[in-house]
Design an enzyme around this catalytic site. Structure first.
Site, PDB file in Angstrom:
ATOM      1  CB  CYS B 178     -32.861  96.237  -5.513  1.00 24.57           C
ATOM      2  SG  CYS B 178     -34.551  95.881  -6.044  1.00 24.57           S
ATOM      3  NE  ARG B 179     -31.654 102.642  -5.756  1.00 27.27           N
ATOM      4  CZ  ARG B 179     -31.341 103.213  -6.914  1.00 27.27           C
ATOM      5  NH1 ARG B 179     -32.261 103.365  -7.834  1.00 27.27           N
ATOM      6  NH2 ARG B 179     -30.108 103.620  -7.134  1.00 27.27           N
TER       7      ARG B 179
END
Lengths: 220, 220
Positions: B178-179
């Site tokens: 993800c981030r």
DNA sequence: TTAATATTCAATTAATCACTTGAATGATAG
DNA sequence: CTATCATTCAAGTGATTAATTGAATATTAA
């Protein structure tokens, strides 16, 4: 309701660290501490702030995990918590020089442009110093020199340099260094040496960056 | 009298940059901006703050040189000023994990320990993905996926993952990302996938770190 | 032009910060 | 024990900050 998520708590903690860096007075303290440990008293007089104020800044740094304190007798000696702090400071400088026009301008006007001749890179210096081709000059205070310096370097604190020029061989090139890239002492040293007929250049960075690059450091 | 020295001005400027990082709300914004550009509106709703408040935080970041704004029609799109900012954030995380006990504990309790199996290192993943041995799953919002993702990755935003499990081949191992290291979405994805009988692991970091490591990024 | 939308600005409040001053702690020397 | 010195604590002041609210600006759509 709605407790903070672990991520929020983490960001809060990281923000506390960054906030501790967010003061010129504390960056000043960190630059000095990067040279070696110092008592509160010494730090106060080196930065020109009151002892109480310095103590409070140091506590903020300690709470953020950036420094550690060691009590010896009636003195408390502070030092950097580790090399990660140096790396973070380097990243901060890099960001500033790349993205803040004002910083870029200041660095150019007051630093880069004062050093007409290209500064010496760390790796080059070590090689040439070992061959005896240059005199390496450390212009920091004696305590900082003793806490670690470039192998074979001569220590003449900047304010004594004028009177002790005789200690430097006139023929060899002198390479001067000090606390770091934004420390003016080595610039002053190079200017003085050139006025007096020496061939002189600056090391591109200070001792902390030298050490961080994994280059050898001599003690005492 | 006694004008500030160039060094003092420089430290003042650097302190402004650090101070801009010294707020959890702004670190939150930077994590999102590290994925790609976003309008004020989007940033406000992603962080859960008011538009006016978000706008003011963004201006503080811009004044510090950490972000840039681009106006297109009635929208202003903000983005990170450059990779130096990512490097500084990485240095900040590193410092925190090394020197702040609270951070170390949080990372262990809520992050590391949730991921029983060792996370996948970036270099390993690229190799195995190219050989078709794993499915790479990007659980970020579609806009962030489009702004850049691991080559060959499948995008299923975390909130749709439950309903779209069928899109993932059941035999192959899934590696989710993800981030960034403190983003919980990939942890949730791995937990969900394992409950449903998939073999799943996390990529050790998010896309910004992947890109910063010089690994290839696919667009659109 | 008028209405709608995105963003910024301005004014306000409560909280935090930097620095000062003076007192409190804690260790050493006489 | 008393005096001294280094450091920290506590209280106070003026400045800055985060967040809210409502108005102002600027771009697009009708």
């Amino acid at each position: 309701m709605s407790n903070p998520t672990p991520k929020q708590i983490l960001f809060e903690q990281l923000a506390r660290i960054a906030a501790a860096l967010g003061s010129a007075a504390r960056l000043d303290l960190l630059e000095i501490l990067a040279q070696g440990e110092r008592s509160v008293d010494q730090l106060a007089s080196l930065t020109g702030h009151s002892v109480a104020n310095t103590s409070q800044h140091l506590q903020k740094l300690r709470q953020a995990g950036l420094t550690l304190g060691r009590k010896e007798g009636q003195y408390v000696f502070y030092r950097l918590a580790g090399d990660e702090v140096l790396r973070m400071l380097a990243a901060l400088r890099q960001t500033g020089e790349t993205h803040v026009a004002e910083i870029d301008r200041l660095v150019h006007d007051y630093f880069s442009s004062r050093d007409q001749m290209e500064p010496v890179a760390a790796a080059d210096l070590l090689d040439r110093a070992r061959k005896g081709l240059v005199t390496v000059l450390d212009v920091r205070p004696a305590e900082e020199f003793e806490a670690g310096h470039v192998p074979g370097a001569v220590n003449i604190p900047i304010e004594q340099l004028g009177k002790r020029l005789g200690e430097l061989p006139k023929r060899k090139e002198v390479v001067a260094y000090c606390r770091g890239p934004y420390c003016l002492m080595s610039y002053e040293a190079v200017e003085l040496l050139r006025r007096k007929g020496h061939k002189a250049r600056r090391l591109e960075n200070g001792l902390p960056e030298w050490r961080l690059a994994g280059l050898p450091v001599e003690l005492g």
